[in-house]
Design an enzyme around this catalytic site. Structure first.
Site, short mmCIF file in Angstrom:
data_model
loop_
_atom_site.label_atom_id
_atom_site.label_comp_id
_atom_site.label_asym_id
_atom_site.label_seq_id
_atom_site.Cartn_x
_atom_site.Cartn_y
_atom_site.Cartn_z
N THR A 18 0.79 -1.22 0.00
CA THR A 18 0.00 0.00 0.00
C THR A 18 0.83 1.27 0.00
O THR A 18 0.43 2.28 -0.55
CB THR A 18 -0.96 0.01 1.21
OG1 THR A 18 -1.64 -1.22 1.23
CG2 THR A 18 -1.97 1.11 1.08
N THR B 264 1.20 -3.81 4.61
CA THR B 264 1.02 -3.97 6.06
C THR B 264 0.55 -5.36 6.47
O THR B 264 0.74 -5.75 7.62
CB THR B 264 0.02 -2.93 6.62
OG1 THR B 264 -1.19 -3.06 5.90
CG2 THR B 264 0.57 -1.54 6.50
N ASP B 265 -0.07 -6.10 5.55
CA ASP B 265 -0.67 -7.37 5.96
C ASP B 265 0.34 -8.30 6.63
O ASP B 265 0.05 -8.91 7.66
CB ASP B 265 -1.31 -8.06 4.76
CG ASP B 265 -2.74 -7.59 4.54
OD1 ASP B 265 -3.11 -6.58 5.18
OD2 ASP B 265 -3.48 -8.22 3.76
N LYS C 122 -0.22 -6.59 13.80
CA LYS C 122 -1.30 -5.81 13.17
C LYS C 122 -2.60 -6.22 13.83
O LYS C 122 -3.03 -7.36 13.70
CB LYS C 122 -1.36 -6.10 11.67
CG LYS C 122 -2.37 -5.24 10.91
CD LYS C 122 -2.34 -5.50 9.40
CE LYS C 122 -3.29 -4.54 8.69
NZ LYS C 122 -3.28 -4.72 7.23
#
Lengths: 636, 436
Positions: free
Chosen positions: B105, B181-182, B260
Site C-alpha cells: 500500500t 502492512t498485511d 497488526k
C-alpha cells in the site's frame, strides 16, 4: 440586463436525500451537537493516474494548514474518519437518485461507476468526495424555455465546517457521507430572475419524489458563470434560493469589469503584462502606512510586484465596486495574507509620495506600470507573490478560470484556482453497479405526479389561492394537507394557512419551534374541528405550547378557552348591548364595530367571530327596532 | 489493432469493429442521444456487455453495448501513461538512507485490470511524492519486489536480509523497507533474527490507507522512518506506523514484538506486552525506550530461512489429521497457537508427540495474544511437555513462526534447534510483564 451580452449560467443543485443511512456506511444521517472525539490530519495532493498533480490541490497543500475533525459515534464511524474502507453503496440512496433523474427526464446510465473527486480543502477526510453519474442528458421546460440537463450524480456530502484560522480548519463529521443528488444543468442565459426560477422549479421537481431531505442546509446551489467565449468561474455554496439572482448579477458585473480591463490593456497596446518582483522592505523602514507598519512591526517583509502597463488600471472601476485591485486582494486573503496595497491606492493607504518614487526607482518602472506591495511574514509573502503575479499577468485575458465562494450578501469571493480535469479517478473500493432492468422498472413505478399538476389540483379541488397552493406544495407535505382537508370539517384554506403560514408567523414572534411542529398544529386543528375552541384561538394555543412546553389540551386549559354555545354567546352580547343603550341611541348602526370589539375582547378564542357578529347584528337590529335579517333567533 | 485491455464479449467486438483503442475519444449513440468520452480500460472482472467512457467532466459511465446504435472513434488518443514530475535532489551532507521497495500500500496506485488498488509506483516515484525527504536524508530508492505483502515468502526475507547487510557494508546510515502492512509484522520478525546485531536502524514502514489518496498515512510514516533510519542513535529492526488516528505522531515498534491488530485503522500496529521502542513527532524523536542497542558494533548476518514450518491455530474439535497433514506436507517445525496458557486437545497432544519423536520441532504459543504460555499449571500442559512440545514463553505466534523458519534455516535440528528456539535472540521474549 443579463443575457444580452452573452452571460451564461450553469446551475448545479445539491440536494440531500432522505435515507435511513449515509451513502457508504450504516451511520444515521443525524446532526450532532457535541463531539467527544477529534483527530488531526494533513492532506497532500494525490497523484493522478497520469502522475500529475492538480493545481487546486497543490494550492491548498501549499497553505500548510492542518484539519481537525470532530465526531460523535451517534453520527459517524470509522468510515467517515477514513479509517475504514467504504461499505457497499446504499441501495435506498441509489434508487432515490435514479428516481430524481427520471423525474427531470434525464437518462439513466447502464452501469454506475463511483469516482473519487479530489477535494483537498479538508472538507472530506479522504481528500476526495465519492460521486457517481446516474443520469445523463435530458431536458425540462420552464415557461416555454427548454433547460437541458447535463448530468445527475449521486454523491456523499462533505464535512461541516465549524471554523478556521491560518493554522487549521475545524470540521464536524456528522454531515459527511450523507447522500446527495447533484443535478448539473446546461448553461442558461444569465438573466438573474430566470436563473432563480430555474432553481425553484428544479427544487420543486426534486421534492416531488418524496425522497429528499428538508430543512435548512439540505439544499445548496453552485453556479458556473461565464461570458460567452470566456473562462468559466465556479461559484460555490449559495445556500438560499433568493440569493441566486443577486449572485448572478454580481458575478456578471465582475466579469464584465474584468473584460473591460482587458480591453483597455489591448487598446493601449499591452499584449502581455510582464511582472518583476523585489524585496522592498528597506524603502518602508520609516513608513507611516498602518497597513505596512503592522506586518513590519513583527519582523515581516514587504515584497513588490511591478506589472507593466497596469498603472491606473488596478483602482479603475469599470463597473461599480469592481476593480482589478480588489481581485488581487482577494487572492492574497484566500492565502491568509491581509497586507496588500496597490499603486492606485498608495495615498489612501498612507504610502508617502517620497516612498512611492523611491519604490519606482527601486523597481525601475514608470507611471504606466502598476505596483503591488505584499506585506507579511516572509514565507507567506514568498508563497503569495507568484500567485498574485499570475493573476496580474492574466489581466490581459479578462476573466480567469477560478473557484469562488458566494457570500451571504450575494457577492462572490476568490477561493482557489479552478480544479483541473485530472481531479477525478475511480473509487476502487466500490464495485461498479449494473443498472438491471428490474431496478429501472422499480424506479419508474415510483414516478411522482408532476409538481405543477399537483399544485393546479390543490388550487382547483380545495379552492386555494395560487399562492397558498404553492406554499402547501413547498411546505413539503401536501399529502398531509389533503388528508386533513378530507377528515376535518374545516375550510381547506383555513387548514392550509394553519399549516404553512402560521409557522412563519410564530417563528417571527420567536415562539420556540416545538409550538408549531406539524403534530401540534394538527392537534390544534382537531380541537377546532371538535368544537372545543374557536379557530381564532389557534395561534394563542400554539404560542403557549411553544413557550411553556405543554400539550395542546393543557394550553387550552391554561388559556381558559372553553368553546361557548350560541346561547352563552347571546347572553354576553345581550349584557353588552344592555349596558351600551346610550351609545346605540346615539350612533345607531354605527355602534356595531365598537360593540363587536367589546364582545370579542370577552369572547376571543371561546367563540367563532362570525357567530358573535351574527348574534350582535340581530340584537342591534332589535334594539333599533328593525326586523332581524337572520331567520333564526327572534329578539326577546 | 489498438489495446483494449480488460474488454471481452460484445463490448470487445463492437470496439474492434469501430477500430477503437484505450484512450481514444469515442462517440456512443444511445437511444436517447450521443455520449462522448475517452475509452478507459475495463477492470478484470467486469462483464463483456459494457464499455466504459470517461466523460469530459471526469466521470466514468458504463454503457450497455447491446443498447447502442453505434460507436465511432472521434479522435485517436494515447493510453494514459504515468509521467510523474522528476524527483527533487537531496542535499549533500545529509545521512544516506537506502529505501527498499517491496510493493504494497505504501507504493500503490490504481490498477485498472481489477479496478482495485495495486502496487504500481516505483520507489523513485514515491520519493517524488514526498519532497520533504530531500531535507532529511540522501535517499537511495531501490525496488526489490513489486508484490502484495501476502505473496512475500521466506525467500524474500532472505533477499531482503542480504540486501540490508550489503547496505551496511556500503556505508548507509540506515535502511527503510517499504512493505505492505498485511505481513509487515512477520517480515519485521524475520529480519530481526536474520539481522540480529545489525549496527544501523532498519525501519519497516507501510500505510493503512492507500497512497493514491490525499489522506494517506504513507507520507508521514515514510518521513518518520527515513528520519529515524538516518539519524537515530539506536540500531535494530523496527516497524514505523501511526501512533493514533492523527497525522502527528509515529510509533516505532520492536520488530519481534509488533502485531497488526486492526484491519484498516492507521494505528493498527501495536507493541504487545512491551512499551514502544520510540515515538517520533514532527520535530523529531519525542520518546526513546531504555535499553535499545546503540549504533555500531560487529555484525554477522544469518539470512537463511527454511520455509518448512507451519503455524497452526488450535480450535475445539480440531482433528488430529491437521497435524498429520502438516507433517506429510514436509513441515520440520510446528508452531501451535494453543488456547489459554498453551493447550490443545488430548488427541492432538498424542499427534504432537509423534511429530517430535520423528525429529520435528514443536512449539507452543497462545492465541490469547497477550501474556505468556505456561505448560506447568494444568495436566494438559504437563502432557504437552512430556510430548516434547517447547513452550515459547511470551513470544508472539507470528514471530515464533518466522523464528522457527530461521532456526531450521540455520541447519539446526534436535536439541540445538530447541536451544536456539528458546534463546532470546532479538528481544522476542521478555522476562517480565507489567500491569498495563
Amino acid at each position: 440586463m443579463g443575457g444580452e451580452d452573452g452571460l451564461l449560467v450553469g446551475l448545479e443543485i445539491h440536494q440531500q436525500l432522505a435515507c435511513s443511512t449515509k451513502l457508504f456506511c450504516a451511520c444515521p444521517p443525524a446532526k450532532s451537537e457535541e463531539f467527544p472525539y477529534h483527530f488531526e490530519r494533513r492532506l497532500r495532493p494525490a497523484q493522478s493516474e497520469t502522475g500529475r498533480f492538480d493545481p487546486a490541490a497543490v494550492f491548498e497543500f501549499a497553505k500548510g494548514r492542518s484539519n481537525m475533525y470532530f465526531w460523535n459515534p451517534e453520527s459517524s464511524c470509522l468510515v467517515e474518519a477514513d479509517e475504514e474502507p467504504p461499505h457497499p453503496i446504499s441501495k435506498e440512496a441509489l434508487e432515490a437518485s435514479m428516481l430524481a433523474a427520471a423525474t427531470i427526464d434525464s437518462n439513466l446510465v447502464d452501469e454506475v461507476h463511483v469516482m473519487r473527486k479530489i477535494v483537498i480543502d479538508g472538507s472530506n477526510t479522504g481528500g476526495f468526495q465519492r460521486t457517481a453519474v446516474v443520469g445523463l442528458g435530458g431536458s425540462f421546460s420552464i415557461d416555454g424555455s427548454r433547460v437541458g440537463v447535463q448530468s445527475v450524480t449521486l454523491e456523499e456530502d462533505a464535512a461541516r465546517i465549524l471554523g478556521e484560522d491560518a493554522a487549521s480548519r475545524r470540521f464536524a463529521l456528522d454531515r459527511m457521507g450523507v447522500a446527495l443528488v447533484e443535478v448539473a444543468l446546461e448553461p442558461v442565459k444569465g438573466d438573474p430572475e430566470f436563473v432563480g426560477r430555474v432553481a425553484l422549479h428544479l427544487g420543486r421537481a426534486l421534492r416531488s419524489t418524496g425522497r429528499v431531505a428538508r430543512g435548512l442546509g439540505t439544499i445548496r446551489q453552485d453556479l458556473n458563470v461565464s461570458l460567452s467565449g470566456g473562462a468559466v468561474v465556479e461559484v460555490k455554496g449559495v445556500q438560499k434560493l433568493n440569493l441566486l439572482p443577486k449572485v448572478v448579477e454580481y458575478e456578471g458585473k465582475r466579469q464584465r469589469a474584468l473584460v473591460q480591463v482587458a480591453a483597455r490593456l489591448k487598446e493601449s497596446g499591452v499584449r502581455r503584462v510582464r511582472c518583476r518582483t523585489g524585496d522592498v522592505t528597506a524603502v518602508f523602514a520609516r513608513t507611516s502606512s498602518a497597513a505596512l507598519r503592522r506586518p513590519l512591526g513583527v519582523g515581516g517583509r514587504v515584497g513588490c510586484i511591478a506589472a507593466e502597463g497596469l498603472g491606473g488600471l488596478l483602482g479603475w472601476e469599470p463597473e461599480p465596486g469592481m476593480r482589478l485591485g480588489k481581485e488581487i486582494a482577494e487572492v492574497a486573503r484566500a492565502n491568509s495574507l491581509g497586507g496588500v496595497i496597490h499603486s492606485d491606492e498608495f495615498a489612501r493607504q498612507g504610502v508617502a509620495e517620497s516612498e512611492a518614487s523611491e519604490l519606482r526607482k527601486e523597481m525601475r518602472c514608470g507611471e504606466g506600470d502598476g505596483l503591488v506591495l505584499v506585506a507579511g511574514p516572509q514565507e507567506v509573502v514568498e508563497r503569495v507573490i507568484p500567485l498574485l503575479m499570475s493573476r496580474l499577468e492574466g489581466a490581459v485575458k479578462g476573466v480567469p478560470a477560478e473557484t469562488r465562494a458566494a457570500t451571504d450578501a450575494g457577492e462572490t469571493r476568490y477561493m482557489r484556482p479552478r480544479a483541473g480535469s485530472q481531479r477525478m479517478y475511480p473509487e476502487t473500493d466500490i464495485p461498479t453497479i449494473k443498472v438491471a432492468e428490474g431496478l429501472w422498472k422499480k424506479v419508474l413505478d415510483q414516478m411522482p405526479e408532476d409538481w405543477s399538476t399537483l399544485v393546479g389540483r390543490l388550487k382547483g379541488k380545495y379552492s386555494l389561492s395560487a399562492d397558498l397552493a404553492l406554499k402547501v406544495y413547498d411546505s413539503g407535505d401536501p399529502e398531509e394537507f389533503e388528508r386533513l382537508a378530507h377528515s376535518l370539517r374545516l375550510e381547506p384554506s383555513f387548514i392550509a394557512s394553519a399549516l404553512v403560514d402560521l409557522p412563519v408567523r410564530l417563528a417571527r414572534e420567536e415562539v420556540p419551534e416545538r409550538g408549531y411542529s406539524p403534530q401540534v398544529i394538527v392537534e390544534a386543528l382537531k380541537a377546532v374541528d371538535a368544537g372545543r375552541v374557536a379557530k381564532e384561538a389557534v395561534p394563542a394555543i400554539l404560542g403557549v405550547v411553544g413557550r411553556r412546553g405543554v400539550s395542546v389540551s393543557e394550553a387550552i386549559g391554561e388559556l381558559g378557552l372553553v368553546a361557548l354555545d350560541e346561547t352563552q354567546v347571546a347572553a354576553t352580547v345581550d349584557r353588552i348591548v344592555g349596558a351600551e343603550a346610550n351609545l346605540i341611541q346615539e350612533k345607531g348602526e354605527g355602534a356595531f364595530s365598537q360593540l363587536m370589539g367589546e364582545a370579542m375582547r370577552e369572547l376571543r378564542g371561546k367563540a367563532d367571530g362570525a357567530t358573535v357578529a351574527r348574534v350582535l347584528r340581530q340584537r342591534l337590529d332589535a334594539a333599533l327596532g328593525k326586523t332581524s335579517r337572520a331567520g333564526g333567533d327572534q329578539p326577546s | 489493432m489498438g489495446d483494449l485491455s480488460g474488454y471481452g464479449g460484445d463490448a470487445l467486438k463492437s470496439l474492434k469493429e469501430a477500430g477503437a483503442a484505450i484512450g481514444d475519444v469515442l462517440e456512443a449513440k444511445t437511444p436517447w442521444g450521443e455520449v462522448t468520452g475517452t475509452l478507459v480500460p475495463r477492470y478484470l472482472y467486469g462483464d463483456g456487455d459494457h464499455l466504459v467512457l470517461k466523460l469530459r467532466s471526469g466521470y466514468n459511465v458504463g454503457l450497455r453495448v447491446s443498447g447502442l446504435k453505434g460507436v465511432r472513434v472521434v479522435a485517436k488518443g494515447e493510453k494514459p501513461s504515468f509521467s510523474p514530475p522528476a524527483p527533487p535532489k537531496p542535499a549533500k551532507g545529509l545521512p544516506r538512507v537506502l529505501i527498499i521497495g517491496t510493493g504494497g500500500t505504501i507504493a500503490s496506485r490504481i490498477d485498472y485490470r481489477t479496478g482495485a488498488v495495486g502496487p504500481a509506483i516505483t520507489a523513485a516515484e514515491l520519493y517524488s511524492l514526498v519532497p520533504e525527504l530531500s531535507g532529511i536524508a540522501q535517499v537511495h530508492p531501490e525496488i526489490m519486489f513489486d508484490i502484495f505483502s501476502e505473496n512475500i515468502t521466506p525467500k524474500h526475507w532472505s533477499r531482503l536480509a542480504r540486501r540490508v547487510a550489503k547496505a551496511v557494508k556500503e556505508g548507509f546510515d540506515g535502511v527503510v523497507v517499504a512493505h505492505g502492512t498485511d505481513t509487515l509484522g512477520y517480515t519485521a520478525a524475520a529480519l530481526s533474527f536474520a539481522l540480529a546485531g545489525v549496527p544501523v536502524p532498519v525501519v519497516l514502514v507501510g500505510a493503512q490507507r492507500s497512497s493514491d489518496r490525499p489522506s494517506s498515512d504513507s507520507s508521514l510514516n515514510l518521513i518518520a522512518a527515513v528520519s529515524v533510519a538516518g539519524t537515530a542513535r539506536f540500531s535494530g529492526v523496527y516497524v514505523a506506523m501511526h501512533l493514533g488516528e492523527s497525522d502527528d505522531k509515529i510509533a516505532f515498534h520492536r520488530g519481534t514484538r509488533v502485531r497488526k491488530n486492526h484491519t484498516s485503522r492507521r494505528d493498527a500496529f501495536v507493541s504487545v506486552d512491551v512499551p514502544l521502542a520510540a515515538v517520533w513527532g514532527r520535530s523529531g524523536l519525542e520518546y526513546v525506550s531504555e535499553g535499545l542497542p546503540a549504533r555500531g558494533g560487529a555484525f554477522r548476518p544469518r539470512p537463511r530461512f527454511d520455509g518448512r514450518a507451519a503455524l497452526i491455530k488450535f480450535y475445539p474439535s480440531m482433528p488430529a489429521g491437521a497435524i498429520r497433514a502438516a507433517r506429510r506436507a514436509g513441515a520440520k517445525a510446528l508452531v501451535i497457537e494453543g488456547t489459554g496458557l498453551g493447550h490443545v486437545s488430548k488427541e492432538l497432544t498424542k499427534e504432537l508427540a509423534a511429530f517430535v519423536k520423528a525429529g520435528g520441532l514443536a512449539c507452543m504459543t497462545s492465541q490469547c495474544i497477550e501474556g505468556r504460555v505456561n505448560l506447568n499449571v494444568y495436566d494438559t500442559g504437563r502432557d504437552l511437555i512430556h510430548a516434547g512440545v517447547l513452550p515459547l514463553d511470551d513470544m508472539l505466534s507470528e514471530t515464533a513462526l518466522a523464528k522457527a523458519m530461521w532456526v531450521i534455516g540455520t541447519g539446526a535440528s534436535g536439541a540445538r534447534a530447541r536451544e536456539l528456539m528458546s534463546a532470546n535472540v532479538a528481544g522476542e521474549t521478555t522476562p517480565r510483564t507489567f500491569p498495563s
